[in-house]
Design a protein around this motif. Structure first.
Motif, short mmCIF file in Angstrom:
data_model
loop_
_atom_site.label_atom_id
_atom_site.label_comp_id
_atom_site.label_asym_id
_atom_site.label_seq_id
_atom_site.Cartn_x
_atom_site.Cartn_y
_atom_site.Cartn_z
N LEU A 117 42.44 41.23 47.64
CA LEU A 117 42.58 41.09 46.50
C LEU A 117 41.46 42.15 44.64
CD1 LEU A 117 42.75 37.14 46.65
CD2 LEU A 117 44.84 38.80 45.86
N GLY A 118 40.59 41.82 45.44
CA GLY A 118 39.08 42.67 44.98
C GLY A 118 39.89 44.55 45.13
N ALA A 119 40.24 44.59 45.90
CA ALA A 119 41.10 45.82 46.44
C ALA A 119 41.83 46.11 44.67
CB ALA A 119 41.56 46.44 47.08
N GLN A 120 42.76 45.19 45.21
CA GLN A 120 44.56 45.31 44.33
C GLN A 120 44.15 45.31 42.51
OE1 GLN A 120 47.79 45.81 45.29
NE2 GLN A 120 47.67 46.03 42.70
N ILE A 121 43.06 44.16 42.28
CA ILE A 121 42.76 44.93 40.99
C ILE A 121 42.08 46.06 40.40
CG2 ILE A 121 40.96 44.06 39.61
CD1 ILE A 121 41.18 41.16 41.34
N LYS A 122 41.28 46.67 41.64
CA LYS A 122 40.38 47.87 41.43
C LYS A 122 41.59 49.13 41.69
CE LYS A 122 36.19 50.38 42.40
NZ LYS A 122 35.16 50.71 42.57
N TYR A 123 42.07 48.87 42.42
CA TYR A 123 43.29 50.86 42.96
C TYR A 123 44.42 50.18 42.89
CZ TYR A 123 38.60 50.66 45.75
OH TYR A 123 37.20 50.90 45.96
N GLY A 124 45.24 49.05 42.09
CA GLY A 124 46.90 48.82 41.74
C GLY A 124 46.53 49.19 40.22
N GLY A 125 47.48 49.29 39.81
CA GLY A 125 48.39 49.42 38.61
C GLY A 125 47.69 48.46 37.85
N SER A 126 47.85 49.07 36.72
CA SER A 126 47.37 47.93 35.69
C SER A 126 48.49 46.58 35.35
CB SER A 126 46.41 48.43 34.69
OG SER A 126 47.40 49.42 34.11
N ASN A 127 49.25 47.02 35.46
CA ASN A 127 50.40 46.38 34.86
C ASN A 127 51.84 45.91 36.20
OD1 ASN A 127 49.74 46.42 32.12
ND2 ASN A 127 50.55 48.76 32.24
N SER A 128 50.93 45.64 36.99
CA SER A 128 51.56 45.11 38.42
C SER A 128 51.93 44.14 39.04
CB SER A 128 52.11 46.90 39.53
OG SER A 128 50.44 45.50 40.31
N SER A 129 52.94 43.41 38.97
CA SER A 129 52.54 42.14 39.56
C SER A 129 51.80 40.99 40.15
CB SER A 129 53.69 41.49 40.10
OG SER A 129 54.74 42.23 40.98
N MET A 130 51.38 42.48 41.64
CA MET A 130 50.93 42.11 42.72
C MET A 130 48.42 42.32 41.60
SD MET A 130 49.93 41.18 45.67
CE MET A 130 48.34 40.51 45.52
N THR A 131 48.67 42.88 40.71
CA THR A 131 47.70 42.69 40.42
C THR A 131 48.03 41.93 39.60
OG1 THR A 131 47.98 45.85 40.20
CG2 THR A 131 46.05 44.41 38.81
N ALA A 132 48.66 41.21 38.52
CA ALA A 132 48.32 40.21 37.47
C ALA A 132 47.79 39.39 39.19
CB ALA A 132 49.95 40.41 37.27
N ALA A 133 48.98 39.07 39.94
CA ALA A 133 49.12 38.00 41.18
C ALA A 133 47.36 37.73 41.90
CB ALA A 133 49.69 38.38 42.09
N ALA A 134 46.83 39.10 41.44
CA ALA A 134 45.25 39.03 42.41
C ALA A 134 44.08 38.10 41.24
CB ALA A 134 45.20 40.57 42.39
N HIS A 135 44.88 39.04 39.84
CA HIS A 135 43.82 38.58 38.91
C HIS A 135 44.11 37.30 39.05
CE1 HIS A 135 41.74 41.59 36.79
NE2 HIS A 135 43.14 42.18 36.50
N TYR A 136 44.71 36.20 39.46
CA TYR A 136 45.52 34.76 39.35
C TYR A 136 44.77 34.23 41.22
CZ TYR A 136 47.99 30.43 38.89
OH TYR A 136 48.07 29.34 38.74
N ILE A 137 45.12 34.77 41.70
CA ILE A 137 44.66 34.28 42.44
C ILE A 137 43.03 34.08 43.80
CG2 ILE A 137 44.71 34.60 45.53
CD1 ILE A 137 47.78 35.31 44.85
#
Length: 189
Positions: A117-137
């Protein structure tokens, strides 16, 4: 997925230390890993594959891996797959109001989940569904962890799912390594 996310971190954090041919080789490897990861579709037992969305830690890393290399190489097949994965992972987390991951309250898996989740927030696309999910989860998972952590014992207490290293003061469950990195081993044992 585990190695792939480490390669994502290396490309993101240390590009100045990598030669252009090495960067290309790593990107080529990430593309191969993404294809292999996408083929792991949870089709067990007919095709002997068990990587469903319910196997959350590799599923989250798979989403990051596919999204990252898809963005770097402008491959919409990878980014579309990652978008779908992000939506499915969040839907599973929220199913019936549970707000929990499949490997529930397991110190080993929660540690990998924090990484993914932390890697997704840091390295994922800022507007992606997984980054949004990571911020939520992530904050909800950490809140759940806080509810089950006994500070007097220095242990995560049950109920558990797949928790084979519950004593994070004595065993190197991945969660203990995360906590040791944040606060030092002395303060978490």
């Amino acid at each position: 997925d585990f190695i792939g996310t480490q390669l994502v971190q290396i490309l993101s954090e240390f590009p100045h230390l990598l030669s252009a041919p090495l960067v290309t080789s790593i990107e080529d490897s990430l593309e191969i890993a993404a294809v292999g990861s996408m083929r792991r579709n949870g089709s067990y037992p007919t095709e002997d594959d068990n990587l469903t969305i319910g196997y959350t830690n590799p599923a989250m890393m798979r989403a990051l891996l596919c999204e990252y290399i898809g963005m770097r190489r402008q491959n919409s097949t990878f980014t579309s797959f990652a978008e779908d994965q992000g939506r499915q992972i969040l839907e599973l987390f929220q199913r019936e109001g549970a707000e929990t991951l499949s490997e529930y309250n397991a110190p080993t898996y929660y540690g990998i989940d924090v990484w993914a989740l932390g890697a997704q927030i840091k390295y994922g696309g800022s507007n992606s569904s997984m980054t949004a999910a990571a911020h939520y989860i992530l904050p909800r998972m950490m809140g759940d962890l806080a509810e089950h952590y006994n500070g007097y014992l220095g242990k995560v207490v049950g109920p558990y799912d797949r928790a084979y290293t519950r004593d994070i003061t004595q065993h190197s469950a991945v969660l203990s390594l995360v906590l040791w990195g944040l606060w030092g081993r002395e303060k978490t044992t």
